[in-house]
Design an enzyme around this catalytic site. Sequence first.
Site, mmCIF file in Angstrom:
data_model
loop_
_atom_site.group_PDB
_atom_site.id
_atom_site.type_symbol
_atom_site.label_atom_id
_atom_site.label_comp_id
_atom_site.label_asym_id
_atom_site.label_seq_id
_atom_site.Cartn_x
_atom_site.Cartn_y
_atom_site.Cartn_z
ATOM 1 N NE ARG A 35 43.952 35.128 46.073
ATOM 2 C CZ ARG A 35 43.642 35.294 44.791
ATOM 3 N NH1 ARG A 35 42.455 34.903 44.350
ATOM 4 N NH2 ARG A 35 44.496 35.846 43.960
ATOM 5 C CG ASP A 59 39.294 34.823 47.935
ATOM 6 O OD1 ASP A 59 39.481 36.021 47.612
ATOM 7 O OD2 ASP A 59 38.840 33.974 47.147
ATOM 8 C CB VAL A 60 40.018 40.371 50.167
ATOM 9 C CG1 VAL A 60 41.120 40.361 51.215
ATOM 10 C CG2 VAL A 60 40.590 40.528 48.755
ATOM 11 C CE1 TYR A 151 46.197 46.278 38.799
ATOM 12 C CE2 TYR A 151 46.125 48.241 37.410
ATOM 13 C CZ TYR A 151 46.565 47.598 38.555
ATOM 14 O OH TYR A 151 47.352 48.262 39.459
ATOM 15 C CE LYS A 155 44.389 48.006 41.517
ATOM 16 N NZ LYS A 155 44.638 47.953 42.979
ATOM 17 C CB THR A 186 56.493 45.579 43.965
ATOM 18 O OG1 THR A 186 55.676 45.206 42.838
ATOM 19 C CG2 THR A 186 56.104 46.969 44.450
#
Length: 314
Positions: A35, A59-60, A151, A155, A186
């Site tokens: 984005r 923006d998916v 989340y 998911k 990460t």
Amino acid sequence: MDTSVALVAGSSRGLGLLVARELLDRGHAVALCARDRAEVDRAAQLLARHGTVRPYVCDVGSRHEVDALVARVEQDLGPVDVLVSVAGVIQVGPAESMTHEHFEEAVATMLWGPVHLAWAVLPGMRSRGRGRIGTVTSIGGKVAAPHLLPYATAKFGAVGFTEGLAAELAGTGVSATTVVPGLMRTGSHERAMFTGDQAAEYAWFAPAATLPLLSMDAERAARRIVDGVLRGRAHVVLTPLAKVGMRVHGLMPSTTVHVMGLVNRVLPGAPVPAESATVPGHRADRLLGSEAIRAVATLGSRAAERFNQRWARR
């Protein structure tokens, strides 16, 4: 022989950046999308020496933006042979502090995103009789951990979508891979968003996302993800804890929910009133001001620096 084209969504930083690098090292031309223009351009610069890479802004969560993205990628690089959806958001806090907006953002990015992307590339893949689609879900899409409810909601949907898609694509030459990682180093704790008692939430999340016994090296994870997607495997499950969690939940779901309830009791409670601002990890870190937590999260902070996760100083 024409170069295979891969599109990696959410590839400006973190795991997505590493998946893109892995695909480049295996000879694919890679389209990056995210984005933020500055972040995706910086990612393209970091990856340029590995092969042919193009940055795109998208923006998916927007179907129209995704359709336009795939059209541009195919015009610039050629038909998309490999799609890996990694784009995600992490919001950490008690259910009382979560809003409709938290759920809307999570579902738009991590459920609608994979749907929009798959539906944009599938017609071409079907017509060519080949293609690979990988969706990075989470152990949070198999076992709902407390203080991560938006989340987990998104998911769980992504797991169901990709598993169902794999079944419907059987025999077509196109495969769908459900990637189920546990925690990975990460640097995501610096990008996660914290609500409720932001400092206290950061104090448990940052070590969990960093410590070697709890989290996996992200570069090794990226290699295994790409291996599984390119081989057309139905599932790629990463980290021993994720595997154990899935098996225990499958055999004893009520027990797992009970255990998660006990975990919830030791996590920070919601402030009174429950409504509070949502702040990124680097601000939660400053609110906490704990040198001990910073020391524990050292490996994650190093990963954030290496994998383009650090917030730009503006």
